[in-house]
Motif scaffolding. Structure first.
Motif, PDB file in Angstrom:
ATOM      1  N   TYR A 153     -50.691   3.319 -25.877  1.00  0.00           N
ATOM      2  CA  TYR A 153     -49.994   4.520 -26.096  1.00  0.00           C
ATOM      3  C   TYR A 153     -49.728   4.413 -27.729  1.00  0.00           C
ATOM      4  O   TYR A 153     -48.885   5.360 -28.058  1.00  0.00           O
ATOM      5  N   SER A 154     -50.222   3.559 -28.401  1.00  0.00           N
ATOM      6  CA  SER A 154     -50.235   3.421 -29.808  1.00  0.00           C
ATOM      7  C   SER A 154     -48.731   3.648 -30.310  1.00  0.00           C
ATOM      8  O   SER A 154     -48.318   4.255 -31.107  1.00  0.00           O
ATOM      9  N   LEU A 155     -47.986   2.657 -29.593  1.00  0.00           N
ATOM     10  CA  LEU A 155     -46.543   2.425 -29.809  1.00  0.00           C
ATOM     11  C   LEU A 155     -46.365   1.437 -30.761  1.00  0.00           C
ATOM     12  O   LEU A 155     -46.988   0.316 -30.851  1.00  0.00           O
ATOM     13  N   PRO A 156     -45.672   1.817 -31.913  1.00  0.00           N
ATOM     14  CA  PRO A 156     -45.539   0.816 -33.195  1.00  0.00           C
ATOM     15  C   PRO A 156     -44.800  -0.381 -32.935  1.00  0.00           C
ATOM     16  O   PRO A 156     -43.451  -0.191 -32.481  1.00  0.00           O
ATOM     17  N   ALA A 192     -49.465 -13.017 -29.110  1.00  0.00           N
ATOM     18  CA  ALA A 192     -50.857 -12.622 -28.661  1.00  0.00           C
ATOM     19  C   ALA A 192     -51.001 -11.249 -28.106  1.00  0.00           C
ATOM     20  O   ALA A 192     -51.256 -10.758 -26.977  1.00  0.00           O
ATOM     21  N   LEU A 193     -50.549  -9.960 -29.023  1.00  0.00           N
ATOM     22  CA  LEU A 193     -50.649  -8.848 -28.548  1.00  0.00           C
ATOM     23  C   LEU A 193     -51.801  -8.307 -28.641  1.00  0.00           C
ATOM     24  O   LEU A 193     -52.893  -9.170 -29.095  1.00  0.00           O
ATOM     25  N   THR A 194     -52.332  -7.163 -27.749  1.00  0.00           N
ATOM     26  CA  THR A 194     -53.657  -6.657 -27.611  1.00  0.00           C
ATOM     27  C   THR A 194     -54.228  -6.449 -28.917  1.00  0.00           C
ATOM     28  O   THR A 194     -53.455  -5.517 -29.717  1.00  0.00           O
ATOM     29  N   MET A 210     -39.797   2.335 -32.922  1.00  0.00           N
ATOM     30  CA  MET A 210     -40.525   1.347 -33.101  1.00  0.00           C
ATOM     31  C   MET A 210     -39.970   0.090 -32.089  1.00  0.00           C
ATOM     32  O   MET A 210     -39.004   0.165 -31.436  1.00  0.00           O
ATOM     33  N   PHE A 211     -41.012  -0.954 -31.734  1.00  0.00           N
ATOM     34  CA  PHE A 211     -40.614  -1.941 -30.885  1.00  0.00           C
ATOM     35  C   PHE A 211     -40.527  -3.256 -31.678  1.00  0.00           C
ATOM     36  O   PHE A 211     -41.383  -3.569 -32.564  1.00  0.00           O
ATOM     37  N   LEU A 212     -39.560  -4.004 -31.136  1.00  0.00           N
ATOM     38  CA  LEU A 212     -39.286  -5.165 -31.739  1.00  0.00           C
ATOM     39  C   LEU A 212     -39.532  -6.262 -30.508  1.00  0.00           C
ATOM     40  O   LEU A 212     -38.799  -6.351 -29.811  1.00  0.00           O
ATOM     41  N   VAL A 213     -40.648  -7.118 -30.501  1.00  0.00           N
ATOM     42  CA  VAL A 213     -40.966  -7.996 -29.443  1.00  0.00           C
ATOM     43  C   VAL A 213     -40.485  -9.375 -29.979  1.00  0.00           C
ATOM     44  O   VAL A 213     -40.793  -9.677 -31.128  1.00  0.00           O
ATOM     45  N   PHE A 266     -48.348  -6.107 -19.194  1.00  0.00           N
ATOM     46  CA  PHE A 266     -48.122  -4.737 -18.802  1.00  0.00           C
ATOM     47  C   PHE A 266     -47.593  -3.993 -20.127  1.00  0.00           C
ATOM     48  O   PHE A 266     -48.137  -3.038 -20.620  1.00  0.00           O
ATOM     49  N   LEU A 267     -46.586  -4.766 -20.954  1.00  0.00           N
ATOM     50  CA  LEU A 267     -46.112  -4.305 -21.936  1.00  0.00           C
ATOM     51  C   LEU A 267     -47.107  -4.235 -23.099  1.00  0.00           C
ATOM     52  O   LEU A 267     -47.298  -3.180 -23.855  1.00  0.00           O
ATOM     53  N   LYS A 268     -47.657  -5.433 -23.402  1.00  0.00           N
ATOM     54  CA  LYS A 268     -48.702  -5.291 -24.325  1.00  0.00           C
ATOM     55  C   LYS A 268     -49.917  -4.441 -24.240  1.00  0.00           C
ATOM     56  O   LYS A 268     -50.136  -3.827 -25.248  1.00  0.00           O
ATOM     57  N   GLN A 269     -50.368  -3.947 -23.224  1.00  0.00           N
ATOM     58  CA  GLN A 269     -51.330  -2.712 -22.820  1.00  0.00           C
ATOM     59  C   GLN A 269     -50.676  -1.702 -23.080  1.00  0.00           C
ATOM     60  O   GLN A 269     -51.467  -0.747 -23.735  1.00  0.00           O
TER      61      GLN A 269
END
Length: 390
Positions: free
Chosen positions: A20-23, A34-36, A1-4, A12-15
């Motif tokens: 890549y459907s990274l949770p 404002a994530l994608t 999982m990613f903690l932003v 770039f990371l948002k995209q």
């Protein structure tokens, strides 16, 4: 999982997270960044349950601000312990003492700095916050006579930087004083896979303008650099991992290669790659390797293939830290166009609110020479020539 988390998440990371459907953990901060649209989200309760159920939960953060969330959710878990043993620089020195049994260091409470007997330390030495970020509060002490002035500067800086980051990121209650490690300095993005094996995702040489420079202005990478250091660095990172007992764990490590070729660790930043989405994004720009995807999918890069067509190219990250001596609130504007005119091949400019943070932005550039004139110019610049005062 990613903690932003704040202060920054790159486009770039948002995209990447979306494509890549990274949770991503659905925290209040994540909802404000404002994530994608369509990025997969998991609830805080789900994430906490996943962390509780696994001895090695797979977690990658974009910012050490997220450590506060981890501490709240996992309390005294093994993950929190591992974060603390790296994030606390004194704890890290104690952890890695078997690798450097004669290395001199001392942890000092801020209130005791002025009275510390600096003559008991080998000089020159480095002082920095025990829990810190960037080069905030970092100084080089060259002599006993310099100590009172250094303490004065630190106490003055505390007033300006204590509000920039949460205490999990920068804690100014104590400082670490340690002997200098001479030699070339590098920043390395890596992770430990599920078997505890180290995997290098990028190597950047930290370049300095002088022996006294402790800033973060220029980091560079190239095919020659990767091929020279990859094998040794991977083995060295593996030694640290074995001491800490870590698996499924991303990190950003700073180290030096001494003049006699030995490797010496400076610090390890847990659960993230370079801060402000810098070195990981830069590795993609340079070599086409996406470190976020590589970690999530437990991929080992094929560096021979990635470096095949990279002869004669140098990629650099320029940190536009404010060394002008002019406070952000006293600056009317920064001339980014004039800055870009310095470079033959800028790749991307990322602007930062310089009134909130002591940095104007980040610039990725490509050159054909390790010591290209534009890199040397920006390395030695205070950036005053780009500033318009109020």
């Amino acid at each position: 999982m990613f903690l932003v988390d704040e202060p920054y998440v790159s486009d770039f990371l948002k995209q990447t997270l979306h494509d890549y459907s990274l949770p991503v953990v659905d925290t209040p901060v994540a909802r404000e960044l404002a994530l994608t649209p369509g990025t997969p989200m998991i609830s805080e309760a789900q994430a906490a349950a996943m962390m509780a159920e696994s001895d090695t939960p797979s977690v990658c953060t974009t910012s050490e601000n997220a450590f506060a969330w981890i501490a709240r959710q996992s309390g005294f878990s093994d993950l929190s312990r591992k974060v603390d043993c790296f994030k606390n620089k004194a704890a890290f020195r104690r952890l890695t003492q078997p690798l450097l049994p004669d290395f001199a260091f001392a942890e000092i409470r801020t209130d005791d700095l002025a009275a510390f007997p600096i003559e008991t330390m080998p000089l020159p030495c480095i002082i920095k916050p025990t829990v810190g970020f960037f080069s905030l509060g970092v100084h080089k002490v060259a002599s006993v006579a310099q100590w009172p002035d250094t303490v004065g500067k630190i106490l003055s800086e505390i007033e300006h930087i204590h509000h920039l980051y949460p205490t999990e990121v920068v804690n100014l209650e104590s400082f670490l004083l340690e002997e200098c490690i001479e030699g070339e300095e590098f920043a390395v993005d890596a992770y430990f896979n599920e078997q505890g094996e180290p995997v290098i995702l990028g190597i950047w040489q930290h370049r300095f303008s002088s022996d006294e420079d402790v800033g973060d202005r220029v980091y560079s990478t190239s095919k020659a650099l990767m091929e020279t250091h990859l094998q040794d660095f991977e083995a060295f990172v593996g030694e640290i991992g074995r001491l800490a007992g870590i698996r499924d764990f991303p990190l950003h490590i700073e180290l030096r290669r001494t003049p006699d070729g030995a490797l010496r660790s400076i610090e390890v930043n847990p659960l993230r790659f370079g801060g402000w989405c810098t070195t990981a994004d830069g590795t993609y720009k340079a070599y086409g390797l996406n470190p976020y995807v590589a970690y999530h999918n437990q991929q080992r890069p094929n560096w021979d293939a990635l470096l095949k067509d990279q002869d004669g190219k140098v990629y650099s990250l320029v940190v536009l830290d404010n060394l002008s001596g002019i406070r952000g609130k006293d600056i009317a504007a920064f001339d980014y166009e004039k800055l870009l005119d310095l470079f033959d091949k800028p790749l991307e400019l990322r602007k930062v609110d310089f009134r909130q943070f002591p940095v104007f932005g980040f610039l990725f550039v490509e050159t054909t020479d390790w010591y290209a004139h534009e890199l040397e110019t920006i390395l030695h610049s205070s950036l005053r020539e780009f500033i318009q005062r109020r």
